[in-house]
Design an enzyme around this catalytic site. Structure first.
Site, PDB file in Angstrom:
ATOM      1  N   LYS A 148      70.401   2.548-102.313  1.00 45.39           N
ATOM      2  CA  LYS A 148      68.939   1.808-101.621  1.00 45.39           C
ATOM      3  C   LYS A 148      69.614   1.477-100.262  1.00 45.39           C
ATOM      4  CE  LYS A 148      67.517  -0.815-105.610  1.00 45.39           C
ATOM      5  NZ  LYS A 148      66.509  -0.075-106.099  1.00 45.39           N
TER       6      LYS A 148
ATOM      7  N   GLU B 260      68.061  -8.694 -98.806  1.00 40.41           N
ATOM      8  CA  GLU B 260      66.729  -8.461 -98.121  1.00 40.41           C
ATOM      9  C   GLU B 260      66.003 -10.146 -98.021  1.00 40.41           C
ATOM     10  OE1 GLU B 260      65.083  -4.198 -99.805  1.00 40.41           O
ATOM     11  OE2 GLU B 260      63.992  -6.191-100.356  1.00 40.41           O
TER      12      GLU B 260
ATOM     13  N   HIS C  73      60.984  -8.554-112.314  1.00 44.22           N
ATOM     14  CA  HIS C  73      60.944  -7.618-111.366  1.00 44.22           C
ATOM     15  C   HIS C  73      60.748  -6.182-112.090  1.00 44.22           C
ATOM     16  CE1 HIS C  73      62.033 -10.626-108.406  1.00 44.22           C
ATOM     17  NE2 HIS C  73      63.091 -10.592-108.764  1.00 44.22           N
TER      18      HIS C  73
ATOM     19  N   ARG D 149      62.342  11.133-109.153  1.00 45.32           N
ATOM     20  CA  ARG D 149      62.216  11.370-110.449  1.00 45.32           C
ATOM     21  C   ARG D 149      60.641  11.218-110.966  1.00 45.32           C
ATOM     22  NH1 ARG D 149      61.567   6.298-112.771  1.00 45.32           N
ATOM     23  NH2 ARG D 149      62.739   4.622-111.919  1.00 45.32           N
TER      24      ARG D 149
END
Ligand code: ADP
Ligand code: ADP
Ligand code: MG
Length: 666
Positions: free
Chosen positions: A116, A200, A235, A292
């Site tokens: 990420k 973040e 999440h 994917r």
């Protein structure tokens, strides 16, 4: 085009890929672990190769064994599905080295998007907007905490190598940062073998909106519009839909073009998803790219009239994309609900067991473009059948229920009905919860954000209601009818009739809301049921297997009753009510050892012991952490007390219900 492919996955995605391949005249090879020898995906393919023990790392994650299986069976390509090896660049490279086509993006694209942090760096250069944060190399606590202080709380910690919501921790305060980091890193190393993290800004009330992209080897790249996946728990996605409610044409184009730019920036080929986190005002930021096919790809197929697995196969075989951007349009509205073996009432804890009864709504499988005159479509992508087990080894998803309607309201009504018709006995499932969710005000008003389930908790988890009389009648009649079948002779004889007629009999059921007592009086034409204040005349009009039609007073009552030992499952008007029949003939001791024992909620592994022998603890104090079904579960002290003994060590595997430690309440 290939003549044979190997599907390196299991469950619904393996079945789904097999269906498209077969439609295209391509032979399919399944692989299976010891736990899956009789699995549906094995039966769905033309050939099947065993690849090792149940644990994924010994089977579905064994790239070498899988490649050997492909070579041995003469497959030319490998479809990795999602999860497992689908985003593993070493596996993609090994396929190429073995002369096999990996049905997915090039190694370089997997690499660039695999982390990420790395992905955010690439996107920054491509001018794609990012959430404020830190995604650099430095990993020491002090430095990362300074970054968090600078960004401003709440912040979100993510495993750079992460996926599936694993490792993610929201940190509300400076003081909590170090503990959260430790726990994030522990889960990250266990799940991904890499404990690097990024920080973040944690957005409040965001929406998760993602764009499906597709690129071929000839330089074409298109977007197939958006999916809204805002309804999540922990999440992780629960409901997905396309198109996203409230999306404007301009924003759709802006997000689509940003996603295509992201794909082009890494030389993408095949199916990919660019995930964005969006504010309520529509501003959006890049979150990550999943290299994917995504679990929720069917909603895109439904609104665009495409088969994305067919697209994958064509692109992997070197063919151009079947459609250009200007040939793609949105038609109607699609919703997907993920049906999980889990217990929403117990914090969505995964559940395992055998599907002793499974009835699904009438469905049309794998339809291509719905015709405009079609009222609606129900599609079920599933990897299990009645009698199959949901084991602790893999993801607890039972099926995906996908519906398509002319507009959102039509799709929503169809989804609510399909969920009402979905019957599962043998393990806890989220079907009833999904139905409440779909019918809830915020969801039907499309008032979406990732906190919806938490915010509307009280509406989504209403207190147990008194059992409605029709449900009591259905359960009672099912028991009486069962006895009648078992003792046909007695029932047939007048003696039996008279004997029964002389008696008023009491049946007792345990329910969530308390016990239910029914007094049954036999009559010439049915029964008289007295329950609480109500007295009704009940007649059995029809009975087909487990489906009953009754007359209760003047009302016609239709329902299904499944008996599972002493437990009766009753479905009536979309509700699933579970009643425990206190059969007077069975005097089993029901002594449940309660309190004092701290037991494993499911089979799993001990990952951390947080207390020592003879330690005094306060109520709620975390005692140990176990990992099961890809999640960490903290076992906490039920009251103030003393830890008398620790019964397992870190790394030990424990069975479902095993006592974990000896605890004495103060
Ligand atoms: P994963 O790899 O587990 O899918 P993502 O980065 O895609 O991880 O995030 C998963 C989910 O976490 C998102 O769908 C969203 O609900 C939530 N999330 C991620 N980043 C943020 C953020 N910065 N602020 C608020 N929620 C976030
Ligand atoms: P998505 O954003 O499409 O939900 P996730 O990152 O959550 O993607 O993972 C994709 C899916 O892959 C998961 O929902 C899960 O069903 C499956 N999956 C991931 N890892 C495993 C695993 N180790 N075993 C079985 N299934 C897995
Ligand atoms: Mg994600």
């Amino acid at each position: 085009m290939f003549s044979k492919i190997l599907i390196a996955n299991r469950g619904e995605i393996a079945c789904r890929v097999a269906a498209t391949a077969q439609r295209m005249g391509i032979r399919t090879v399944a692989v299976y672990s010891e736990a899956d020898a009789d699995a549906r995906h094995v039966a769905a393919c033309d050939e099947a190769v065993p690849i090792g023990p149940a644990a994924a790392r010994d089977s579905y994650l064994r790239g070498d064994t899988i490649i050997a299986a492909a070579l041995a069976t003469g497959a030319q390509a490998i479809h990795p599905g999602y999860g497992f090896l689908s985003e593993n660049e070493d596996f993609a490279r090994a396929c190429a080295e073995a002369g096999l086509v990996f049905i997915g993006p090039p190694v370089g694209a997997i690499h660039a998007m695999g982390s990420k942090s790395e992905a955010k760096r690439v996107m920054e250069e491509a001018d794609v907007p990012l959430v404020p944060g830190y995604h650099g190399e430095r990993q020491d606590v002090e430095f990362l905490r300074e970054q968090a202080d600078r960004i401003g709380y709440p912040v979100l910690l993510k495993a750079s190598a992460g996926g599936g919501g694993k490792g993610m921790r929201v940190v509300e305060r400076h003081e909590d940062f170090a503990d959260a980091l430790k726990s994030c890193k522990r889960e990250a190393i266990a799940s991904f073998g890499d404990d690097r993290v990024l920080v973040e800004k944690y957005l409040t009330r965001p929406r998760h909106i993602e764009i499906q992209v597709f690129a071929d080897t000839l330089g074409n790249c298109v977007y197939l519009f958006e999916r809204d996946c805002s309804v999540q728990r922990r999440h992780q996605k629960v409901l997905e839909e396309a198109p996203a409610p409230g999306m404007t044409q301009e924003r759709r184009r802006a997000m689509g073009e940003a996603a295509v730019a992201a794909a082009r920036a890494v030389g993408y080929v095949g199916a990919g998803t660019v995930e964005f986190i969006a504010n309520q005002d529509g501003s959006f930021y890049f979150m990550e790219m999943n290299t994917r096919l995504q679990v929720e790809h069917p909603v895109t197929e439904m609104i665009t009239g495409t088969d994305l697995v067919e697209w994958q196969l064509r692109v992997a075989a070197g063919q151009p994309l079947p459609k250009r951007q200007d040939e793609l349009t949105i038609h109607g509205h699609a919703l997907e609900a993920r049906i999980y073996a889990e217990n929403p009432e117990k914090g969505f804890l995964p559940s395992i067991g055998r599907l002793r009864h499974l009835r699904t709504p009438a469905a049309v499988h794998f339809t291509t473009p719905p015709a405009p005159e079609t009222g609606g479509i129900v599609r079920i992508d599933s990897g299990v059948r009645e009698g199959d087990a949901i084991s602790p080894f893999y993801d607890p998803m039972i099926a995906k229920l996908i519906v398509w309607g002319q507009d959102r309201a039509a799709a929503l009504a169809l989804m609510a009905q399909a969920l009402a018709d979905y019957q599962i006995v043998g393990l806890a499932s989220n079907v009833a919860f999904l139905r409440r969710l779909v019918l809830s005000r915020p969801f039907s008003d499309a008032d979406l954000d990732t906190g919806l389930i938490v915010r509307y908790h009280d509406d989504l988890f209403p207190p147990p209601r008194p059992v409605p009389l029709p449900v009591v009648a259905l359960a009672t009649v099912a028991i009486l009818a069962g006895e009648r079948r078992a003792e046909r002779d007695v029932w047939a004889s007048t003696r039996g009739w008279r004997m029964n007629a002389a008696l008023a009999r009491v049946l007792e059921f345990g329910a969530d809301d308390g016990d239910v007592r029914v007094t049954v009086t036999y009559g010439d034409d049915g029964w008289r049921l007295a329950c609480a204040e109500a007295i009704e005349h009940v007649r059995l009009s029809a009975c087909a297997g487990r489906d009953f039609t009754l007359r209760v007073g003047h009302a016609v009552v239709r329902g299904t009753v499944v008996r599972d030992g002493s437990v009766l499952h009753v479905w009536w008007q979309g509700e699933h009510v579970v009643l425990d029949y206190r059969d007077p003939m069975v005097h089993a001791g029901e002594a449940e050892a309660k309190g004092g024992r701290l037991t494993a909620p499911m089979p799993g592994k001990i990952v951390a012991l947080l207390v020592e022998r003879n330690q005094q603890v306060q109520k709620g104090a975390p005692l140990l952490i176990m990992e099961a079904m890809k999640m960490e579960h903290t076992i906490a002290a039920p009251s103030d007390g003393l830890v008398e003994d620790l019964l397992y060590a870190v790394g030990d595997q424990v069975a479902d219900g095993a006592q974990l430690l000896a605890f004495k309440a103060a």
